[in-house]
Write an enzyme that holds these catalytic residues in place. Structure first.
Site, PDB file in Angstrom:
ATOM      1  N   GLU A   1       0.820  -1.215   0.000  1.00  0.00           N
ATOM      2  CA  GLU A   1       0.000   0.000   0.000  1.00  0.00           C
ATOM      3  C   GLU A   1       0.860   1.275   0.000  1.00  0.00           C
ATOM      4  O   GLU A   1       0.653   2.182   0.791  1.00  0.00           O
ATOM      5  CB  GLU A   1      -0.951  -0.008   1.199  1.00  0.00           C
ATOM      6  CG  GLU A   1      -1.894  -1.194   1.197  1.00  0.00           C
ATOM      7  CD  GLU A   1      -2.930  -1.133   2.318  1.00  0.00           C
ATOM      8  OE1 GLU A   1      -2.699  -0.431   3.319  1.00  0.00           O
ATOM      9  OE2 GLU A   1      -3.984  -1.797   2.184  1.00  0.00           O
TER      10      GLU A   1
ATOM     11  N   GLU B   1      -5.775  -8.512   0.372  1.00  0.00           N
ATOM     12  CA  GLU B   1      -6.231  -8.521   1.759  1.00  0.00           C
ATOM     13  C   GLU B   1      -7.729  -8.251   1.788  1.00  0.00           C
ATOM     14  O   GLU B   1      -8.206  -7.320   1.142  1.00  0.00           O
ATOM     15  CB  GLU B   1      -5.524  -7.441   2.601  1.00  0.00           C
ATOM     16  CG  GLU B   1      -4.023  -7.608   2.724  1.00  0.00           C
ATOM     17  CD  GLU B   1      -3.377  -6.489   3.529  1.00  0.00           C
ATOM     18  OE1 GLU B   1      -4.098  -5.806   4.296  1.00  0.00           O
ATOM     19  OE2 GLU B   1      -2.153  -6.288   3.395  1.00  0.00           O
TER      20      GLU B   1
END
Length: 489
Positions: free
Chosen positions: A118, A267
């Site tokens: 991220e 995720e």
């Protein structure tokens, strides 16, 4: 412990195993003060039929334990290493040490290399904008040069905040990459398309609820909603936020010229503590719907009747994760810190009342706890708030926060929980249950019906290393809450 009978019952139901959904994987994080041995975790993966695992680094412990198992692995390069990976020689050396070295008969079945995690989060303020793409290019080039590029692909796990729909047209078909990174994202997705790598995205329906009381609760799950989102451009009615989020990405990819790029969900999950919506009941409900959807290969409206490769987040709780995003961060695990399941969960997606097979052969510290010494002199009580704050600086007290499993205790219970958390983190050292005479050891389990006072794992990790400094400082909000409660004395 308080919930041992429930866990035993769940394990009895898990005797008969069923095959996991075809594309199912899990995230294996290791940000814990006391970790299960890697071999124990790998055995738990095998016991549950989990054939894919995503790591957050390339630590030799987990990789060594995964050798010879055939489990597909996504290894990772942490964000802090992205800058050095812009140098090709460094990238080539990393691939040699962490990928090629495991590429032998009976080695590790590495499928992906995650370049960062991220890195374009809005909250990171552009820290990694200039280094992520060069690092991605170098890692894929190094894989190619090592003769591994046909079977191992470099990708970048990205948060769903890299794409969005306009405020005036908040529907999936209007999805585009964020304006300030649109050009960079277009370059990255075109590179992924050329190299045969997937786009990896982290999607969290729970975060739509967190801090947004006006968000419709049922839209976060998969069992229908009274408030569907109708995309007038496509005529599609969205009944859950996962599908809407995923299809917003699909539209953004199409706008960037790579509408067919495969998407991996790196995720997705639901936490069980640290917030009013972070509960085991909601996690069970969320996974029941998600796993049923995955098992049916339902896909999403814009990619219907397709299986989606998914890595559930996550396998085990991690008690030293940063709580900057929220106190729930340490409670994403489908199992507790000791690898024991928290709720019923059927990985086959068939809705059976079964549970994960927990970790086997777990060794715990002795049955001892540290609690508030109610016989401490009254003058000592004036220092109670400071001592509780100190304990929560070095140990995990997030279960005491508002809406959490231990939130309903009185001030004495709060203090005892904090003291015991510290005591366990430091391996039940005698000096770890002092707190200026305010604490005392006990052999009686102080757990309540909803609040578990844990006994930590017996590990071979160096306790001295944990004593050198706090894992993560306690949030100011939590200290304030605890201090306010303790004024009741």
């Amino acid at each position: 412990m308080a919930d041992s009978r429930l866990l035993a019952a769940m394990l009895l139901l898990a005797v008969v195993r069923f095959p996991a959904a075809e594309a199912l994987g899990v995230n294996w994080g290791t940000m814990a003060s006391h970790q299960l041995p890697p071999s124990t975790v790998v055995r738990m993966l095998q016991d549950n039929g989990i054939k894919k695992v995503k790591l957050f680094d390339a630590d030799s412990g987990p990789l060594g334990a995964l050798a010879g198992t055939g489990i597909e692995v996504m290894v990772a390069i942490p964000n802090v290493m992205l800058d050095v990976m812009t140098d090709y020689d460094t990238a080539r050396e990393w691939v040699h040490k962490n990928v090629s070295a495991y590429n032998f008969n009976g080695g590790v079945n590495i499928k992906y290399v995650a370049v960062g995690n991220e890195p374009f989060l809005s909250s990171l303020n552009g820290t990694f904008l200039n280094v992520t793409f060069p690092a991605l290019q170098n890692i894929q080039r190094a894989l190619n040069d090592a003769g591994l590029g046909d079977t191992i692909k470099a990708t970048v796990p990205l948060n769903a905040d890299v794409y969005e729909s306009p405020v005036d047209t908040p529907v999936p078909s209007a999805g585009r990459f964020r304006a300030e990174i649109s050009g960079l994202m277009t370059e990255i997705v075109q590179f992924l398309n050329q190299s045969g790598a997937p786009f990896t995205v982290n999607i969290y329906p729970y975060l739509s609820l967190y801090g947004h009381d006006d968000f419709p609760l049922d839209f976060a799950f998969f069992d229908g909603t009274s408030s569907p989102v109708v995309d007038k451009a496509t005529g599609i009615s969205y009944t859950n936020v996962f599908d809407a989020n995923f299809d917003t990405l699909v539209s953004a990819l199409a706008a960037a010229g790579v509408g067919g790029l495969p998407v991996v969900v790196g995720e997705v999950g639901w936490p069980t503590d640290g917030d009013k919506h972070a509960t085991a009941a909601y996690a069970q409900r969320f996974y029941a719907g998600l796993l049923k959807k995955l098992a049916a290969n339902a896909g999403t409206p814009l990619r219907a009747n397709q299986y989606v490769e998914v890595y559930l987040f996550s396998l085990i709780d991690e008690d030293v994760k940063s709580v900057a995003p929220g106190n729930f961060e340490r409670h994403w695990g489908m199992t507790r810190y000791d690898g024991q399941p928290k709720y019923y969960m059927d990985l086959s997606g068939q809705g059976r009342n079964t549970a994960l097979t927990g970790a086997r052969g777990v060794e715990y510290l002795p049955r001892a706890w540290c609690v508030l010494n109610t016989n401490s002199p009254p003058e000592n009580m004036s220092r109670l708030g400071d001592n509780v704050g100190y304990a929560c600086t070095y140990a995990d007290c997030t279960s005491l926060s508002y809406g959490s499993t231990c939130n309903g205790m009185d001030a004495a219970g709060n203090a005892s929980y904090a003291f015991n958390a510290y005591f366990q983190v430091f391996d039940q050292d005698e000096e770890a249950c002092g707190f200026e005479g305010l604490a005392v050891r006990t052999r009686l389990d102080p757990s309540t019906g909803t609040c578990n006072f844990s006994i930590q794992l017996e590990t071979t990790s160096a306790a001295a290393g944990r004593r050198r400094g706090p894992a993560v400082a306690v949030t100011a909000v939590l200290v304030a809450v605890l201090a306010a409660m303790l004024t009741l004395f």
